[in-house]
Write a protein that holds these residues in place. Structure first.
Motif, PDB file in Angstrom:
ATOM      1  N   GLY A  63       0.784  -1.223   0.000  1.00  0.00           N
ATOM      2  CA  GLY A  63       0.000   0.000   0.000  1.00  0.00           C
ATOM      3  C   GLY A  63       0.822   1.282   0.000  1.00  0.00           C
ATOM      4  N   GLN A  64       2.158   1.160   0.100  1.00  0.00           N
ATOM      5  CA  GLN A  64       3.003   2.354   0.078  1.00  0.00           C
ATOM      6  C   GLN A  64       2.861   3.065  -1.265  1.00  0.00           C
ATOM      7  N   VAL A  65       2.868   4.389  -1.231  1.00  0.00           N
ATOM      8  CA  VAL A  65       2.736   5.186  -2.447  1.00  0.00           C
ATOM      9  C   VAL A  65       4.009   5.082  -3.277  1.00  0.00           C
ATOM     10  N   GLY A  66       3.802   4.833  -4.573  1.00  0.00           N
ATOM     11  CA  GLY A  66       4.909   4.780  -5.513  1.00  0.00           C
ATOM     12  C   GLY A  66       4.641   5.709  -6.684  1.00  0.00           C
ATOM     13  N   LEU A  67       5.701   6.043  -7.389  1.00  0.00           N
ATOM     14  CA  LEU A  67       5.621   6.854  -8.601  1.00  0.00           C
ATOM     15  C   LEU A  67       6.305   6.056  -9.702  1.00  0.00           C
ATOM     16  N   ARG A  68       5.707   6.051 -10.897  1.00  0.00           N
ATOM     17  CA  ARG A  68       6.340   5.297 -11.981  1.00  0.00           C
ATOM     18  C   ARG A  68       6.131   5.978 -13.324  1.00  0.00           C
ATOM     19  N   CYS A  69       7.065   5.718 -14.210  1.00  0.00           N
ATOM     20  CA  CYS A  69       7.014   6.220 -15.577  1.00  0.00           C
ATOM     21  C   CYS A  69       5.874   5.508 -16.297  1.00  0.00           C
ATOM     22  N   ILE A  70       4.963   6.255 -16.879  1.00  0.00           N
ATOM     23  CA  ILE A  70       3.818   5.638 -17.553  1.00  0.00           C
ATOM     24  C   ILE A  70       4.211   5.008 -18.883  1.00  0.00           C
ATOM     25  N   PHE A  71       5.383   5.340 -19.401  1.00  0.00           N
ATOM     26  CA  PHE A  71       5.767   4.850 -20.719  1.00  0.00           C
ATOM     27  C   PHE A  71       6.395   3.462 -20.692  1.00  0.00           C
ATOM     28  N   CYS A  72       7.072   3.103 -19.620  1.00  0.00           N
ATOM     29  CA  CYS A  72       7.768   1.812 -19.614  1.00  0.00           C
ATOM     30  C   CYS A  72       7.223   0.826 -18.595  1.00  0.00           C
ATOM     31  N   ILE A  73       6.090   1.139 -17.986  1.00  0.00           N
ATOM     32  CA  ILE A  73       5.542   0.262 -16.951  1.00  0.00           C
ATOM     33  C   ILE A  73       5.196  -1.123 -17.498  1.00  0.00           C
ATOM     34  N   HIS A  74       4.937  -1.209 -18.794  1.00  0.00           N
ATOM     35  CA  HIS A  74       4.580  -2.502 -19.393  1.00  0.00           C
ATOM     36  C   HIS A  74       5.784  -3.437 -19.543  1.00  0.00           C
ATOM     37  N   LEU A  75       6.996  -2.901 -19.398  1.00  0.00           N
ATOM     38  CA  LEU A  75       8.200  -3.720 -19.533  1.00  0.00           C
ATOM     39  C   LEU A  75       8.456  -4.541 -18.275  1.00  0.00           C
ATOM     40  N   ASN A  76       9.162  -5.636 -18.449  1.00  0.00           N
ATOM     41  CA  ASN A  76       9.629  -6.419 -17.323  1.00  0.00           C
ATOM     42  C   ASN A  76      10.535  -5.515 -16.482  1.00  0.00           C
ATOM     43  N   PRO A  77      10.425  -5.543 -15.157  1.00  0.00           N
ATOM     44  CA  PRO A  77      11.234  -4.638 -14.331  1.00  0.00           C
ATOM     45  C   PRO A  77      12.724  -4.641 -14.667  1.00  0.00           C
ATOM     46  N   LYS A  78      13.284  -5.787 -14.991  1.00  0.00           N
ATOM     47  CA  LYS A  78      14.721  -5.827 -15.290  1.00  0.00           C
ATOM     48  C   LYS A  78      15.075  -5.172 -16.623  1.00  0.00           C
ATOM     49  N   ASP A  79      14.064  -4.907 -17.459  1.00  0.00           N
ATOM     50  CA  ASP A  79      14.297  -4.271 -18.755  1.00  0.00           C
ATOM     51  C   ASP A  79      14.090  -2.757 -18.736  1.00  0.00           C
ATOM     52  N   ARG A  80      13.705  -2.221 -17.592  1.00  0.00           N
ATOM     53  CA  ARG A  80      13.470  -0.779 -17.475  1.00  0.00           C
ATOM     54  C   ARG A  80      14.754  -0.044 -17.122  1.00  0.00           C
ATOM     55  N   VAL A  81      14.838   1.197 -17.576  1.00  0.00           N
ATOM     56  CA  VAL A  81      15.963   2.067 -17.236  1.00  0.00           C
ATOM     57  C   VAL A  81      15.828   2.471 -15.763  1.00  0.00           C
ATOM     58  N   GLU A  82      16.951   2.794 -15.144  1.00  0.00           N
ATOM     59  CA  GLU A  82      17.007   3.218 -13.748  1.00  0.00           C
ATOM     60  C   GLU A  82      15.933   4.254 -13.401  1.00  0.00           C
ATOM     61  N   ARG A  83      15.394   4.142 -12.206  1.00  0.00           N
ATOM     62  CA  ARG A  83      14.402   5.074 -11.638  1.00  0.00           C
ATOM     63  C   ARG A  83      13.065   5.079 -12.379  1.00  0.00           C
ATOM     64  N   ALA A  84      12.707   3.962 -12.988  1.00  0.00           N
ATOM     65  CA  ALA A  84      11.404   3.874 -13.649  1.00  0.00           C
ATOM     66  C   ALA A  84      10.284   3.824 -12.611  1.00  0.00           C
ATOM     67  N   VAL A  85      10.578   3.226 -11.455  1.00  0.00           N
ATOM     68  CA  VAL A  85       9.617   3.114 -10.356  1.00  0.00           C
ATOM     69  C   VAL A  85      10.333   3.555  -9.086  1.00  0.00           C
ATOM     70  N   CYS A  86       9.723   4.482  -8.365  1.00  0.00           N
ATOM     71  CA  CYS A  86      10.320   4.997  -7.133  1.00  0.00           C
ATOM     72  C   CYS A  86       9.268   5.042  -6.034  1.00  0.00           C
ATOM     73  N   TYR A  87       9.739   4.881  -4.814  1.00  0.00           N
ATOM     74  CA  TYR A  87       8.867   4.931  -3.649  1.00  0.00           C
ATOM     75  C   TYR A  87       9.373   6.013  -2.703  1.00  0.00           C
ATOM     76  N   PRO A  88       8.807   7.232  -2.798  1.00  0.00           N
ATOM     77  CA  PRO A  88       9.264   8.285  -1.885  1.00  0.00           C
ATOM     78  C   PRO A  88       9.016   7.881  -0.435  1.00  0.00           C
ATOM     79  N   SER A  89       9.967   8.218   0.431  1.00  0.00           N
ATOM     80  CA  SER A  89       9.854   7.817   1.842  1.00  0.00           C
ATOM     81  C   SER A  89       8.831   8.651   2.614  1.00  0.00           C
ATOM     82  N   SER A  90       8.423   9.799   2.036  1.00  0.00           N
ATOM     83  CA  SER A  90       7.409  10.644   2.675  1.00  0.00           C
ATOM     84  C   SER A  90       6.815  11.559   1.610  1.00  0.00           C
TER      85      SER A  90
END
Length: 136
Positions: free
Chosen positions: A51-78
């Motif tokens: 349930g933690q809030v995350g931010l992600r690039c809408i363009f590469c979310i369909h890719l396998n996580p290992k195929d995404r460029v760095e920082r495609a998905v981030c979880y801000p600590s606050s």
């Protein structure tokens, strides 16, 4: 499925044109699922909670996580870290993400980075708008 974007109608009064474009066209807000928590594997990565809030690039979310460029998905600590998290995504992800169409990158690069004068801190604005989206 419907995207939840960071964009708010009043963004233009407090943020730069580029930040408005990013909030409207690049970043989706989501809540971490059990799969997200299970797949969190980076050494040194902060602990991720269901349930933690995350931010992600809408363009590469369909890719396998290992195929995404760095920082495609981030979880801000606050909520106060959302501004810096998106700034990091801009610096480390958006310029090199191969899934972002070239015309979108071109518009992004052409937009002003200066924000309107006489408004509060952009970091505070990002946190306040996150509260409006109920990102608690």
């Amino acid at each position: 499925c419907k995207l939840t974007l960071l964009a708010r109608p009043q963004d233009k009064y407090s943020l730069s044109d580029r930040q408005c474009y990013v909030r409207s066209n690049f970043v989706e807000v989501f809540e971490a699922t059990e799969d997200d928590v299970r797949s969190r594997h980076s050494k040194g990565a902060q602990k991720l909670s269901l349930g933690q809030v995350g931010l992600r690039c809408i363009f590469c979310i369909h890719l396998n996580p290992k195929d995404r460029v760095e920082r495609a998905v981030c979880y801000p600590s606050s909520m106060g870290r959302i501004y810096q998290t998106v700034a990091d995504m801009q610096r480390f992800h958006f310029e090199c993400c191969p899934e972002i169409p070239e015309n979108v990158k071109s518009i992004y690069r052409s937009l002003k980075t200066t924000r309107p004068r006489g408004v509060g801190s952009p970091q505070a604005y990002w946190a306040d708008s996150a509260r409006e989206l109920n990102l608690i």
